[in-house]
Each structure stands twice: as C-alpha cells, then as structure tokens.
Design a protein around this motif. Structure first.
Motif, PDB file in Angstrom:
ATOM      1  N   LYS A 112       0.834  -1.207   0.000  1.00 36.93           N
ATOM      2  CA  LYS A 112       0.000   0.000   0.000  1.00 36.93           C
ATOM      3  C   LYS A 112       0.870   1.259   0.000  1.00 36.93           C
ATOM      4  CE  LYS A 112      -3.871   2.044   2.497  1.00 36.93           C
ATOM      5  NZ  LYS A 112      -4.793   1.909   3.632  1.00 36.93           N
ATOM      6  N   ILE A 113       1.886   1.265   0.846  1.00 38.45           N
ATOM      7  CA  ILE A 113       2.775   2.436   0.926  1.00 38.45           C
ATOM      8  C   ILE A 113       3.498   2.653  -0.392  1.00 38.45           C
ATOM      9  CG2 ILE A 113       4.892   3.302   2.007  1.00 38.45           C
ATOM     10  CD1 ILE A 113       3.881   1.952   4.624  1.00 38.45           C
ATOM     11  N   VAL A 114       4.022   1.569  -0.973  1.00 37.29           N
ATOM     12  CA  VAL A 114       4.746   1.677  -2.243  1.00 37.29           C
ATOM     13  C   VAL A 114       3.811   2.173  -3.338  1.00 37.29           C
ATOM     14  CG1 VAL A 114       5.923   0.337  -4.032  1.00 37.29           C
ATOM     15  CG2 VAL A 114       6.512  -0.003  -1.628  1.00 37.29           C
ATOM     16  N   ASP A 115       2.586   1.650  -3.371  1.00 36.29           N
ATOM     17  CA  ASP A 115       1.617   2.098  -4.377  1.00 36.29           C
ATOM     18  C   ASP A 115       1.314   3.592  -4.221  1.00 36.29           C
ATOM     19  OD1 ASP A 115       1.491  -0.415  -5.482  1.00 36.29           O
ATOM     20  OD2 ASP A 115      -0.371  -0.978  -4.459  1.00 36.29           O
ATOM     21  N   GLU A 116       1.182   4.036  -2.993  1.00 40.91           N
ATOM     22  CA  GLU A 116       0.923   5.466  -2.747  1.00 40.91           C
ATOM     23  C   GLU A 116       2.089   6.332  -3.216  1.00 40.91           C
ATOM     24  OE1 GLU A 116      -0.033   5.971   1.398  1.00 40.91           O
ATOM     25  OE2 GLU A 116      -1.867   4.783   1.236  1.00 40.91           O
ATOM     26  N   LEU A 117       3.311   5.854  -2.974  1.00 41.86           N
ATOM     27  CA  LEU A 117       4.491   6.611  -3.414  1.00 41.86           C
ATOM     28  C   LEU A 117       4.558   6.696  -4.939  1.00 41.86           C
ATOM     29  CD1 LEU A 117       7.170   5.311  -0.874  1.00 41.86           C
ATOM     30  CD2 LEU A 117       6.134   7.583  -0.928  1.00 41.86           C
ATOM     31  N   VAL A 118       4.153   5.627  -5.627  1.00 43.13           N
ATOM     32  CA  VAL A 118       4.130   5.633  -7.089  1.00 43.13           C
ATOM     33  C   VAL A 118       3.064   6.598  -7.581  1.00 43.13           C
ATOM     34  CG1 VAL A 118       3.627   4.237  -9.142  1.00 43.13           C
ATOM     35  CG2 VAL A 118       5.088   3.309  -7.328  1.00 43.13           C
ATOM     36  N   GLU A 119       1.880   6.565  -6.957  1.00 44.72           N
ATOM     37  CA  GLU A 119       0.792   7.467  -7.343  1.00 44.72           C
ATOM     38  C   GLU A 119       1.190   8.931  -7.176  1.00 44.72           C
ATOM     39  OE1 GLU A 119      -2.898   6.565  -5.361  1.00 44.72           O
ATOM     40  OE2 GLU A 119      -2.846   4.473  -6.030  1.00 44.72           O
ATOM     41  N   LYS A 179       8.047   3.033 -11.296  1.00 40.98           N
ATOM     42  CA  LYS A 179       7.630   1.632 -11.179  1.00 40.98           C
ATOM     43  C   LYS A 179       8.831   0.750 -10.833  1.00 40.98           C
ATOM     44  CE  LYS A 179       3.207   1.328 -12.219  1.00 40.98           C
ATOM     45  NZ  LYS A 179       2.232   0.757 -11.309  1.00 40.98           N
ATOM     46  N   GLN A 180       9.968   0.986 -11.499  1.00 43.82           N
ATOM     47  CA  GLN A 180      11.163   0.177 -11.242  1.00 43.82           C
ATOM     48  C   GLN A 180      11.649   0.389  -9.799  1.00 43.82           C
ATOM     49  OE1 GLN A 180      12.517  -2.243 -12.952  1.00 43.82           O
ATOM     50  NE2 GLN A 180      14.118  -2.554 -11.427  1.00 43.82           N
ATOM     51  N   GLU A 181      11.683   1.644  -9.372  1.00 41.08           N
ATOM     52  CA  GLU A 181      12.119   1.945  -8.000  1.00 41.08           C
ATOM     53  C   GLU A 181      11.177   1.317  -6.983  1.00 41.08           C
ATOM     54  OE1 GLU A 181      14.255   6.318  -8.407  1.00 41.08           O
ATOM     55  OE2 GLU A 181      12.067   6.191  -8.320  1.00 41.08           O
ATOM     56  N   LYS A 229       9.472  -1.450  -7.294  1.00 37.05           N
ATOM     57  CA  LYS A 229       9.742  -2.884  -7.199  1.00 37.05           C
ATOM     58  C   LYS A 229      10.970  -3.138  -6.328  1.00 37.05           C
ATOM     59  CE  LYS A 229       7.739  -4.060 -11.675  1.00 37.05           C
ATOM     60  NZ  LYS A 229       8.007  -4.531 -13.035  1.00 37.05           N
ATOM     61  N   GLU A 230      12.022  -2.358  -6.562  1.00 33.34           N
ATOM     62  CA  GLU A 230      13.242  -2.517  -5.770  1.00 33.34           C
ATOM     63  C   GLU A 230      12.987  -2.192  -4.298  1.00 33.34           C
ATOM     64  OE1 GLU A 230      16.066   0.022  -7.705  1.00 33.34           O
ATOM     65  OE2 GLU A 230      16.146  -1.231  -9.503  1.00 33.34           O
ATOM     66  N   PHE A 231      12.254  -1.118  -4.058  1.00 35.88           N
ATOM     67  CA  PHE A 231      11.944  -0.696  -2.687  1.00 35.88           C
ATOM     68  C   PHE A 231      11.097  -1.750  -1.980  1.00 35.88           C
ATOM     69  CE2 PHE A 231       9.337   2.006   0.275  1.00 35.88           C
ATOM     70  CZ  PHE A 231      10.364   2.309   1.144  1.00 35.88           C
ATOM     71  N   PHE A 232      10.089  -2.273  -2.691  1.00 36.41           N
ATOM     72  CA  PHE A 232       9.214  -3.292  -2.128  1.00 36.41           C
ATOM     73  C   PHE A 232      10.003  -4.556  -1.788  1.00 36.41           C
ATOM     74  CE2 PHE A 232       6.233  -6.868  -2.573  1.00 36.41           C
ATOM     75  CZ  PHE A 232       5.351  -6.534  -1.567  1.00 36.41           C
ATOM     76  N   ASN A 233      10.876  -4.981  -2.716  1.00 38.42           N
ATOM     77  CA  ASN A 233      11.699  -6.174  -2.459  1.00 38.42           C
ATOM     78  C   ASN A 233      12.613  -5.963  -1.258  1.00 38.42           C
ATOM     79  OD1 ASN A 233      10.591  -7.659  -4.554  1.00 38.42           O
ATOM     80  ND2 ASN A 233      12.115  -6.963  -6.031  1.00 38.42           N
TER      81      ASN A 233
END
Length: 101
Positions: free
Chosen positions: A25-32, A38-40, A42-46
């Motif tokens: 959820k946090i990563v999706d909000e940061l992308v929005e 998108k690439q960052e 994925k790396e951040f989420f991993n």
C-alpha cells in the motif's frame, strides 16, 4: 503450552502478512504521488520484504530461545530423552528375561 506457542506463531505470521500488505500500500501510494518510479517501487518493495523476512527470522529465533529456556526451567524431559529411556528399559527387560531363563 502448545496452543500458546501456536497462537504466538500465528500472530507472528499475521503480522508478517499485514506488514507485506501495508508495504504494498505504501509503495503504491508513493508511485501514485510520483515519488517513486515503477522500477524503483519494485526494488523498494523487495527491500522491504527482505527486511521483513530478516526481522521475522530474528523474532522466530528469539521465540525459540525463550521456549527452550522455559522448557529448561520446567525441567521437562525432551522427546529424545524419553526415547532413549524407552530403549534402555527395553534392553534391560530383555537382559532380565534372559537371566531368568
């Protein structure tokens, strides 16, 4: 005692799943918001998942350590110790039966 341990384990797993969902959820909000590509994301989420797994392993190790400490303090026989005693008793019974013959 087993049910308490199982509840603790379930709680730990629940927290891990909740953390994963929160991380997504946090990563999706940061992308929005455009703060991550998108690439960052994925790396951040991993990276977040890896850190979460490491923390979960640390928690598991601590739980196992505490459980072993508790069992030690209760002075209960371990499964392996009971098995060894059963084997010794069986051997003694065989020897006794042979000596009676």
């Amino acid at each position: 005692m087993k049910s308490t341990f199982k509840k603790g384990l379930a709680l730990g797993l629940g927290l891990a799943l909740t953390t994963k969902e929160q991380a997504e959820k946090i990563v999706d909000e940061l992308v929005e918001k455009g703060e991550l590509s998108k690439q960052e994301s994925k790396e951040f989420f991993n990276e977040l998942l890896q850190k979460g797994k490491e923390k979960q392993e640390e928690l598991d190790d601590k739980m196992n350590e505490k459980l072993n400490q508790l069992l030690s303090e209760l002075d209960l026989a371990k499964k392996e110790e009971l098995q060894e005693l059963k084997e010794r008793i069986t051997e003694l019974e065989k020897k006794l039966a042979q000596s009676e013959k």
